[in-house]
Design a protein around this motif. Structure first.
Motif, PDB file in Angstrom:
ATOM      1  N   TYR A 560      -2.551   0.394  -3.774  1.00  0.00           N
ATOM      2  CA  TYR A 560      -2.414  -0.800  -4.621  1.00  0.00           C
ATOM      3  C   TYR A 560      -0.941  -1.177  -4.766  1.00  0.00           C
ATOM      4  CZ  TYR A 560      -7.225   0.352  -5.941  1.00  0.00           C
ATOM      5  OH  TYR A 560      -8.572   0.638  -5.925  1.00  0.00           O
ATOM      6  N   PRO A 562       0.520  -3.842  -7.080  1.00  0.00           N
ATOM      7  CA  PRO A 562       0.437  -4.900  -8.082  1.00  0.00           C
ATOM      8  C   PRO A 562       1.741  -5.693  -8.161  1.00  0.00           C
ATOM      9  CG  PRO A 562       0.634  -2.745  -9.121  1.00  0.00           C
ATOM     10  CD  PRO A 562       0.424  -2.491  -7.671  1.00  0.00           C
ATOM     11  N   CYS A 567      -1.054  -7.037 -13.639  1.00  0.00           N
ATOM     12  CA  CYS A 567      -1.824  -6.488 -12.524  1.00  0.00           C
ATOM     13  C   CYS A 567      -1.728  -4.959 -12.501  1.00  0.00           C
ATOM     14  CB  CYS A 567      -1.331  -7.068 -11.201  1.00  0.00           C
ATOM     15  SG  CYS A 567      -1.744  -8.823 -10.969  1.00  0.00           S
ATOM     16  N   VAL A 571      -4.809  -2.183 -12.504  1.00  0.00           N
ATOM     17  CA  VAL A 571      -4.891  -1.163 -11.465  1.00  0.00           C
ATOM     18  C   VAL A 571      -4.893   0.237 -12.085  1.00  0.00           C
ATOM     19  CG1 VAL A 571      -3.600  -0.093  -9.573  1.00  0.00           C
ATOM     20  CG2 VAL A 571      -3.926  -2.577  -9.616  1.00  0.00           C
ATOM     21  N   CYS A 605      -7.127  -8.910  -9.392  1.00  0.00           N
ATOM     22  CA  CYS A 605      -7.159  -7.501  -8.986  1.00  0.00           C
ATOM     23  C   CYS A 605      -8.576  -7.020  -8.707  1.00  0.00           C
ATOM     24  CB  CYS A 605      -6.514  -6.633 -10.059  1.00  0.00           C
ATOM     25  SG  CYS A 605      -4.747  -6.918 -10.254  1.00  0.00           S
ATOM     26  N   VAL A 661      -3.084  -7.290  -3.499  1.00  0.00           N
ATOM     27  CA  VAL A 661      -2.910  -6.169  -4.421  1.00  0.00           C
ATOM     28  C   VAL A 661      -3.472  -4.897  -3.801  1.00  0.00           C
ATOM     29  CG1 VAL A 661      -3.465  -5.238  -6.704  1.00  0.00           C
ATOM     30  CG2 VAL A 661      -3.043  -7.687  -6.425  1.00  0.00           C
TER      31      VAL A 661
END
Length: 795
Positions: A560, A562, A567, A571, A605, A661
Motif C-alpha cells: 500500500y 497511501p 488514506c 490502510v 482506498c 494506493v
C-alpha cells in the motif's frame, strides 16, 4: 552456575524410562533418514528397504531428542505450559519423532497412526517427494520456528513469551546458529522480558562442537569463558556436559528442576511486589554432548561421532554397499527396538507415561498454533482521527503523526488484554508515531535514570537497534496469537529481507494446512523514505523492499502506498483487521498537502485505485489525450504539480489523473486477488493513450506488474534511479526524474504533438530545471516557487 554432582532426583526406574524414551526417539529419527520399509527391522535389512536418496541431518538430532524427553518429564512433573523451539536448522527428524511418540502427530495426521504401518509411513514421507521437509516446518506439530535459515530461534522464543504470563518457551540454539549476528544480538532480549506480564524463555545452548565441516566458535571455548560471556550478558548459565547417557540424564533432570524452580521464584517475587519489576538474571542451560551422539563411532575408518562427519548422513551408501547397510542395521538395533515397541509397532505403554497429555504435549500446545488463541483487536473508528480537508491540497499534515494518534488509541483499547505491540529500531518518535507514548512507554528492564523519557518496565513499545530482533520478536508474537506493527526506515528494512522471505513461506504453507488456524497479519510501516533524506543521503535511499515483497505468493502479500494521511488511516485500520497476510505500508512523515477528505479516502482506498476527476481536465468516461498516474505520496504531489503546469500552459490537453494506493491492483485478477480485470484496467489507463506513471520505487516493478496489460507498451514509468545524496527534497525528485518538470516534459514527448507551443514549453521547463539546480547549490534549499506551491484548481 555449574551443576552439582550430588543433585540426582531420578530414581532408577525413572532413569530407565527416560533413557528408553530417548532411545525410541533416536530410533525413529534414524529410520526417517534411511528407511522406506521394514520399519521395526522384523527381518534383516535389505537394499530395497533403504531410500535411494538419503537426505536429512543426524548430528544435532540426538541432542534435540534428549532435551525433548527431559522437557516432557518436567512438564508432567510440574504441569507446565511449555513449547519447544528447535533452532538447529534441520532438526526435523527429532521433532517429528517426538510428536509421533507423544501422539500429537497421529491426532493431526490420522493416516500416520501410532503402529507399525504408521511408522512405515512416517519413515517414508521424510525428505521424500510428496512428503515432509527435513526441518521443523509448518507441517510439524508444535513448531512456530522453521529453522531453515539459522539465527532466529531465540528472538522467536522471546516474541512468543511476551504477554504470555504462564508460558515457558524452551529454545534450543545450535552452536553453529549461535555464530550468526542475529542470534548474537538475541541474547539481549532478556532486557525486555518483564516477569510480571511476560512468560519465560529457557535458552538451551547445545554445544556439540561442529557445524557442517568445521569446529564451532563457542564449541571450542573453555567452559569458564562461556560462563563469563553469559554472565556478562545478564544470564545465569547452568552446565550439563558429558557423553555417558546415565550421567547426562541425571545432570539434565537435576538442572531442569532447579531452573524451573528459579523461574517460578523470579516470577512470584515480581508478581507479588507492588514496585516496578526489575531485570532478573534468568537461567539458561549450556548442554555439551557429542555431535551424532549414539551414532556410529567410525565409518570406513574415519571418525564420525563427535565430529563434523556426523552432521548429515553418517552412513552414506546403505542401499548400494552391503557393509554400510550392515553398519546401519547394527546402529538401529543398538537402540533395542524390541524394548520400545509392541507386536503391533505401538510404543510400549509404560513408555508413553513420560509424555504429558492433552494440550500439555508440546506438539499440541495451542501457543504453537497461535490462531487458536487469536482474539480480534479492539479498533477505534479511524474516521475520528481524520484530517479536515475542505479542498484538495488546502490542508497540510504529517501522515504518520496522524497514524500515531490512531495507534495510540489501539494501544489504549487493548491495554487490558495486552495483545498488541509496536516494534521499531529506535525510531518511534523519529517516525512521528510518538502519540503512542501518551498511552504507554518503551519497555525497558535495565536501570532507568531520572532524566530518561518514556521508559518503563511495563511499556508496550519495543525499540532496539536491531531490525532482526524487531522482526523476529513480532513473528513470535503473531505466531502465538497476538497482533502488532513493525515501523522502520525504508532503506534499512532490507536487513530483514531473508526473514521476511521465511515468514512469507511459513504463511504460504500454513494456509494449506487446515489444522493451522489463521494468525494476525505481519504489518510493516516503511517511512523516512527515499524521497525525504535531507541529511542522511544516499545510504538511506533504497525503495526496493517492495520489489522483494512482490515476488511472493500473491495471496500472502499486499503493498500500500497511501498518498495522504486520511488514506493512511484507512490502510492502517484495514491491515490491522487482516490475517495470514504480510502488509507493507509505505508512507512519508514530512508535512505534506492532503488531497482527500475521509469519505473520499475511504472510497478510494476501498477500491485501491481510481481516477481523481478533480485533478484532471476530463471527467468520467471522457477519453483523455494522456493519463498521468501516480503511486506514493511524493510522486502524487509531483504528478499534481505537473498537471498544474500542463493545465495552465495547454488548457486544451485532455488529462486524466489516476492514483494507485494498492499496488497489487495493477496485476491481473488472475495473478492477484486484488488485481483489476482487464476491462477495469483499460477503463482507467485506456488501451492506446500514453501513460506517464510517477512511482515511489524502482520503475521496473510497475512494468513487471503490468506487462500483460493491453496498454503496457504506452506506460512510461518514472521512479527511483539510484541518484541523489544529501540534497533538498525537490532536488531528489529532479535527480531521479519524478519531479513536475520531468513529468510535464514526458507528457509533451509522448502526448499529442503540441507544435511550436510545445517546443516553447519544453525549452521553458528545461530552463526552470537549470535554474533549480543553480538555486539549490547556491542557497541550500528549494526555490520559493517549489516550497510554496499549492494546488488551487477547483477551490
Amino acid at each position: 552456575m555449574k551443576h552439582e554432582a550430588g543433585d540426582q532426583p531420578l530414581r532408577p526406574d525413572e532413569l530407565a524410562l527416560i533413557d528408553r524414551y530417548w532411545r525410541a526417539a533416536n530410533y525413529i529419527s534414524v529410520g526417517q533418514i534411511y528407511l522406506l520399509d521394514n520399519p521395526l527391522l522384523r527381518t534383516p535389512l535389505k537394499a530395497e528397504h533403504v531410500k535411494p536418496r538419503l537426505l536429512g541431518h543426524w548430528g544435532t538430532t540426538p541432542g534435540l531428542n534428549f532435551i525433548y524427553a527431559h522437557l516432557n518429564r518436567v512438564i508432567s512433573r510440574r504441569d507446565l505450559d511449555m513449547i519447544y523451539i528447535c533452532g538447529p536448522g534441520h532438526g526435523g527428524p527429532g521433532m517429528v519423532a517426538n510428536t509421533w511418540l507423544e501422539g500429537s502427530y497421529s491426532e493431526i495426521y490420522p493416516d500416520v497412526p501410532r503402529n507399525e504401518e504408521g511408522l512405515r509411513r512416517l519413515f517414508r514421507q521424510f525428505s521424500f517427494p510428496g512428503g515432509v521437509p527435513s526441518h521443523a516446518a509448518p507441517e510439524t506439530p508444535g513448531s512456530i520456528h522453521e529453522g531453515g535459515e539459522l539465527g532466529y530461534a531465540l528472538m522467536h522464543a522471546f516474541g512468543a513469551a511476551f504477554d504470555n504470563r504462564e508460558l515457558i518457551v524452551a529454545c534450543v540454539i545450535g552452536d553453529g546458529e549461535a555464530e550468526t549476528g542475529a542470534l548474537a544480538a538475541s541474547w539481549h532480549s532478556n532486557k525486555f522480558l518483564n516477569p510480571v506480564h511476560d512468560g519465560a524463555v529457557l535458552p538451551i545452548l547445545h554445544l556439540n562442537g561442529y557445524k557442517i565441516a568445521n569446529p564451532t566458535v563457542l564449541g571450542r571455548m573453555p567452559e569458564e569463558d562461556i560462563e563469563r560471556l553469559f554472565l556478562g550478558l545478564g544470564w545465569e548459565p547452568h552446565f550439563v556436559s558429558g557423553e555417558d547417557p546415565a550421567s547426562m540424564h541425571r545432570q539434565m533432570a537435576a538442572t531442569l528442576d532447579r531452573i524451573v524452580s528459579r523461574i517460578r521464584t523470579i516470577q512470584d517475587s515480581a508478581r507479588g511486589s507492588h514496585d516496578a519489576a526489575t531485570m532478573p538474571r534468568w537461567p539458561m542451560i549450556v548442554l555439551r554432548s557429542p555431535k551424532g551422539w549414539t551414532g556410529p563411532k567410525q565409518v570406513d575408518g574415519k571418525k564420525v561421532e563427535g565430529f563434523w562427519r556426523s552432521h548429515q548422513v553418517p552412513v552414506a551408501n546403505a542401499r548400494g554397499d552391503a557393509g554400510h547397510r550392515q553398519l546401519l542395521e547394527e546402529w538401529m538395533r543398538s537402540y533395542r527396538p524390541q524394548e520400545l515397541f509392541d507386536a503391533d509397532g505401538r510404543p510400549q505403554g509404560d513408555l508413553l507415561t513420560l509424555a504429558p497429555t492433552g494440550e500439555r504435549r508440546m506438539g499440541l500446545n495451542p501457543h504453537a498454533n497461535g490462531g487458536l488463541l487469536r482474539r480480534e483487536l479492539k479498533l477505534p473508528d479511524h474516521r475520528t482521527f481524520a484530517v479536515d480537508v475542505a479542498a484538495p491540497g488546502l490542508s497540510v499534515a504529517e501522515a504518520t503523526r496522524v497514524m500515531g494518534r490512531y495507534l495510540a488509541e489501539v494501544m489504549r483499547l487493548n491495554a487490558s488484554v495486552r495483545n498488541f505491540r509496536l516494534m521499531g529500531p529506535d525510531e518511534t518518535a523519529s517516525n512521528r508515531l510518538d502519540a503512542v507514548f501518551e498511552v504507554t512507554d518503551r519497555v525497558w528492564m535495565q536501570d532507568i535514570e531520572p532524566f530518561d523519557t518514556n521508559l518503563a518496565a511495563d511499556g508496550r513499545v519495543m525499540e532496539i537497534l536491531s531490525e532482526h530482533l524487531c522482526q523476529g520478536w513480532l513473528e513470535g508474537y503473531l505466531l502465538t496469537g497476538r497482533h502488532g506493527l513493525f515501523s522502520c526506515y525504508e532503506a534499512f528494512i532490507h536487513i530483514v529481507d531473508s526473514m521476511f522471505n521465511q515468514h512469507a513461506k511459513w504463511l504460504k504453507v500454513s494456509r494449506e494446512l487446515p489444522w493451522r488456524k489463521p494468525i494476525a497479519s505481519f504489518n510493516y510501516l516503511l517511512t523516512s523514505h527515499v524521497w525525504r533524506q535531507d541529511h542522511n543521503g544516499f545510504s538511506h535511499q533504497d525503495p526496493g523492499f517492495v520489489d522483494l515483497v512482490a515476488n511472493k505468493k500473491a495471496d500472502i502479500v499486499r503493498i500500500y502506498l497511501p498518498p495522504d494521511a486520511n488514506c493512511l488511516l484507512w490502510v492502517t485500520d484495514h491491515c490491522l483487521r487482516t490475517y495470514d497476510r504480510i502488509n507493507v505500508i509505505v508512507a512519508g512523515k514530512q508535512p505534506s498537502p492532503q488531497w482527500l477528505d475521509i469519505t473520499q479516502a475511504d472510497r478510494h482506498c476501498d477500491v485501491g485505485i481510481g481516477t481523481w476527476d478533480w485533478a484532471g481536465t476530463v471527467a468520467g468516461d471522457e477519453e483523455p489525450d494522456i493519463v498521468m498516474a501516480c503511486a506514493g505520496d511524493v510522486p502524487t504531489l509531483e504528478t499534481l504539480a505537473a498537471v498544474d503546469l500542463l493545465r495552465q500552459a495547454l488548457p486544451t490537453l485532455k488529462v486524466r489523473v489516476v492514483n494507485v494506493v494498492d499496488l497489487m491492483t495493477l496485476q491481473s485478477e488472475y495473478q492477484h486477488p486484488h488485481g483489476l480485470t482487464d476491462a477495469h484496467f483499460d477503463a482507467l489507463f485506456t488501451t492506446d493513450k500514453p501513460v506517464i506513471f510517477a512511482y515511489h520505487g524502482y520503475p521496473y516493478l510497475i512494468h513487471r506488474l503490468t506487462y500483460r496489460r493491453h496498454n503496457h507498451p504506452n506506460l512510461h514509468i518514472h521512479g527511483f534511479q539510484e541518484e541523489g545524496t544529501t540534497t533538498t527534497p525537490f532536488d531528489m525528485a529532479v535527480l531521479n526524474g519524478i519531479d513536475r518538470f520531468h513529468l510535464a516534459l514526458a507528457a509533451l514527448k509522448w502526448g499529442p504533438d503540441a507544435g511550436t507551443e510545445g517546443a516553447a514549453l519544453k525549452a521553458e521547463f528545461d530552463a526552470r530545471l537549470a535554474a533549480h539546480t543553480a538555486y539549490v547549490r547556491e542557497h541550500g534549499e528549494d526555490m520559493p516557487e517549489i516550497r510554496e506551491w499549492t494546488w488551487t484548481h477547483g477551490r
